[in-house]
Design a protein around this motif. Structure first.
Motif, short mmCIF file in Angstrom:
data_model
loop_
_atom_site.label_atom_id
_atom_site.label_comp_id
_atom_site.label_asym_id
_atom_site.label_seq_id
_atom_site.Cartn_x
_atom_site.Cartn_y
_atom_site.Cartn_z
N ASN A 2 0.86 -1.17 0.00
CA ASN A 2 0.00 0.00 0.00
C ASN A 2 0.91 1.23 0.00
OD1 ASN A 2 -1.51 2.27 0.94
ND2 ASN A 2 -3.07 0.85 1.71
N VAL A 3 0.98 1.92 -1.13
CA VAL A 3 1.93 3.03 -1.30
C VAL A 3 1.65 4.15 -0.31
CG1 VAL A 3 2.79 4.77 -2.91
CG2 VAL A 3 2.34 2.44 -3.71
N LYS A 4 0.39 4.47 -0.08
CA LYS A 4 0.07 5.55 0.86
C LYS A 4 0.55 5.21 2.26
CE LYS A 4 -3.65 8.33 2.75
NZ LYS A 4 -5.09 8.54 2.84
N LYS A 5 0.26 4.00 2.74
CA LYS A 5 0.73 3.58 4.07
C LYS A 5 2.25 3.57 4.11
CE LYS A 5 -3.03 0.51 5.45
NZ LYS A 5 -3.35 -0.87 5.83
N PHE A 6 2.85 3.11 3.04
CA PHE A 6 4.31 3.04 2.97
C PHE A 6 4.92 4.43 3.11
CE2 PHE A 6 8.24 3.25 0.51
CZ PHE A 6 8.98 2.24 1.11
N LEU A 7 4.39 5.41 2.38
CA LEU A 7 4.94 6.76 2.43
C LEU A 7 4.69 7.44 3.78
CD1 LEU A 7 4.12 7.99 -1.18
CD2 LEU A 7 6.34 7.24 -0.27
N VAL A 8 3.50 7.24 4.34
CA VAL A 8 3.19 7.81 5.66
C VAL A 8 4.12 7.22 6.71
CG1 VAL A 8 1.44 7.87 7.49
CG2 VAL A 8 0.81 8.43 5.14
N SER A 9 4.30 5.91 6.66
CA SER A 9 5.17 5.25 7.63
C SER A 9 6.63 5.69 7.45
CB SER A 9 5.05 3.73 7.48
OG SER A 9 5.75 3.08 8.50
N THR A 10 7.07 5.80 6.20
CA THR A 10 8.44 6.27 5.93
C THR A 10 8.63 7.67 6.48
OG1 THR A 10 8.67 4.88 3.96
CG2 THR A 10 10.10 6.81 4.11
N LEU A 11 7.67 8.54 6.27
CA LEU A 11 7.75 9.90 6.78
C LEU A 11 7.81 9.91 8.31
CD1 LEU A 11 7.73 12.94 6.13
CD2 LEU A 11 5.24 12.83 6.24
N ALA A 12 6.95 9.12 8.95
CA ALA A 12 6.92 9.07 10.42
C ALA A 12 8.24 8.53 10.99
CB ALA A 12 5.75 8.20 10.89
N VAL A 13 8.73 7.45 10.41
CA VAL A 13 9.99 6.88 10.88
C VAL A 13 11.14 7.85 10.63
CG1 VAL A 13 11.65 4.98 10.55
CG2 VAL A 13 9.20 4.49 10.64
N GLY A 14 11.13 8.53 9.49
CA GLY A 14 12.17 9.49 9.18
C GLY A 14 12.20 10.67 10.15
N VAL A 15 11.02 11.17 10.50
CA VAL A 15 10.94 12.29 11.45
C VAL A 15 11.45 11.84 12.82
CG1 VAL A 15 9.33 13.78 12.71
CG2 VAL A 15 9.14 13.54 10.23
N VAL A 16 10.99 10.69 13.28
CA VAL A 16 11.43 10.19 14.59
C VAL A 16 12.94 9.92 14.58
CG1 VAL A 16 11.24 8.24 16.21
CG2 VAL A 16 9.18 9.29 15.26
N GLY A 17 13.45 9.35 13.50
CA GLY A 17 14.89 9.10 13.39
C GLY A 17 15.70 10.39 13.43
N ASN A 18 15.21 11.41 12.76
CA ASN A 18 15.91 12.70 12.79
C ASN A 18 15.89 13.31 14.18
OD1 ASN A 18 17.08 13.95 10.22
ND2 ASN A 18 15.27 12.89 9.48
N ILE A 19 14.78 13.19 14.89
CA ILE A 19 14.72 13.70 16.26
C ILE A 19 15.70 12.96 17.15
CG2 ILE A 19 13.24 13.86 18.31
CD1 ILE A 19 10.88 14.41 16.33
N VAL A 118 18.84 0.51 19.77
CA VAL A 118 17.73 1.31 20.31
C VAL A 118 17.06 2.11 19.19
CG1 VAL A 118 17.16 3.25 21.84
CG2 VAL A 118 18.67 1.41 22.64
N PHE A 119 17.86 2.71 18.32
CA PHE A 119 17.33 3.47 17.19
C PHE A 119 16.40 2.61 16.35
CE2 PHE A 119 17.46 4.92 12.80
CZ PHE A 119 17.40 6.31 12.89
N TYR A 120 16.81 1.39 16.05
CA TYR A 120 16.00 0.52 15.20
C TYR A 120 14.79 -0.05 15.94
CZ TYR A 120 18.99 0.96 11.19
OH TYR A 120 19.65 1.47 10.11
N VAL A 121 14.91 -0.28 17.23
CA VAL A 121 13.74 -0.74 18.00
C VAL A 121 12.66 0.35 17.98
CG1 VAL A 121 12.90 -1.26 20.34
CG2 VAL A 121 14.95 -2.39 19.47
N ILE A 122 13.07 1.59 18.24
CA ILE A 122 12.10 2.69 18.23
C ILE A 122 11.56 2.91 16.82
CG2 ILE A 122 11.82 5.18 18.58
CD1 ILE A 122 13.85 4.86 20.94
#
Length: 133
Positions: A2-19, A118-122
């Motif tokens: 599901n491309v929409k779910k994939f992109l939303v999840s990628t965005l969320a994980v990317g934001v959390v990873g940057n934080i 820890v980064f990958y668990v979160i």
């Protein structure tokens, strides 16, 4: 996929990873980098680090999409996936960096290893929460 779910999840994980990286790499470990490692470049454009976390998120969510049926649904299953991904990536990589790079502190190898897991668990938990079946 599901491309929409994939992109939303990628965005969320990317934001959390940057934080997480801003807090850990940009603040907590910055003094160690500057005081113990002469090889650290201080002129690198910050945008490369931000982009790298989004590329990491893209790959993590892509792999999670391929294997999520092997894990429990939701954040708990994602965190479990993240643990395995973190150990796979962090453990051998950062210990070898100490062996290969002159001036790379052994203590930093273990800090990176633990932080990597820890980064990958979160990140996995965020993927599990946002990339639902």
């Amino acid at each position: 996929m599901n491309v929409k779910k994939f992109l939303v999840s990628t965005l969320a994980v990317g934001v959390v990873g940057n934080i997480m990286d801003f807090i850990v790499q940009g603040n907590i470990l910055q003094g160690m980098y500057l005081s113990k490692m002469a090889i650290v470049r201080q002129d690198t454009w910050l945008g490369w680090f931000v982009l790298a976390d989004f590329v990491t998120a893209f790959v993590l969510v892509w792999v999670y999409d391929r294997v999520y049926n092997s894990f429990a649904p939701g954040p708990a299953g994602g965190a479990s996936f993240g643990f395995y991904a973190g150990v796979l990536f962090a453990f051998p990589t950062f210990i070898v960096m100490h062996l290969m790079l002159v001036g790379f502190p052994y203590s930093l190898s273990w800090i990176y290893t633990v932080y990597g897991v820890v980064f990958y668990v979160i990140s996995g938990a965020v993927a599990g929460a946002t990339y639902k079946k």
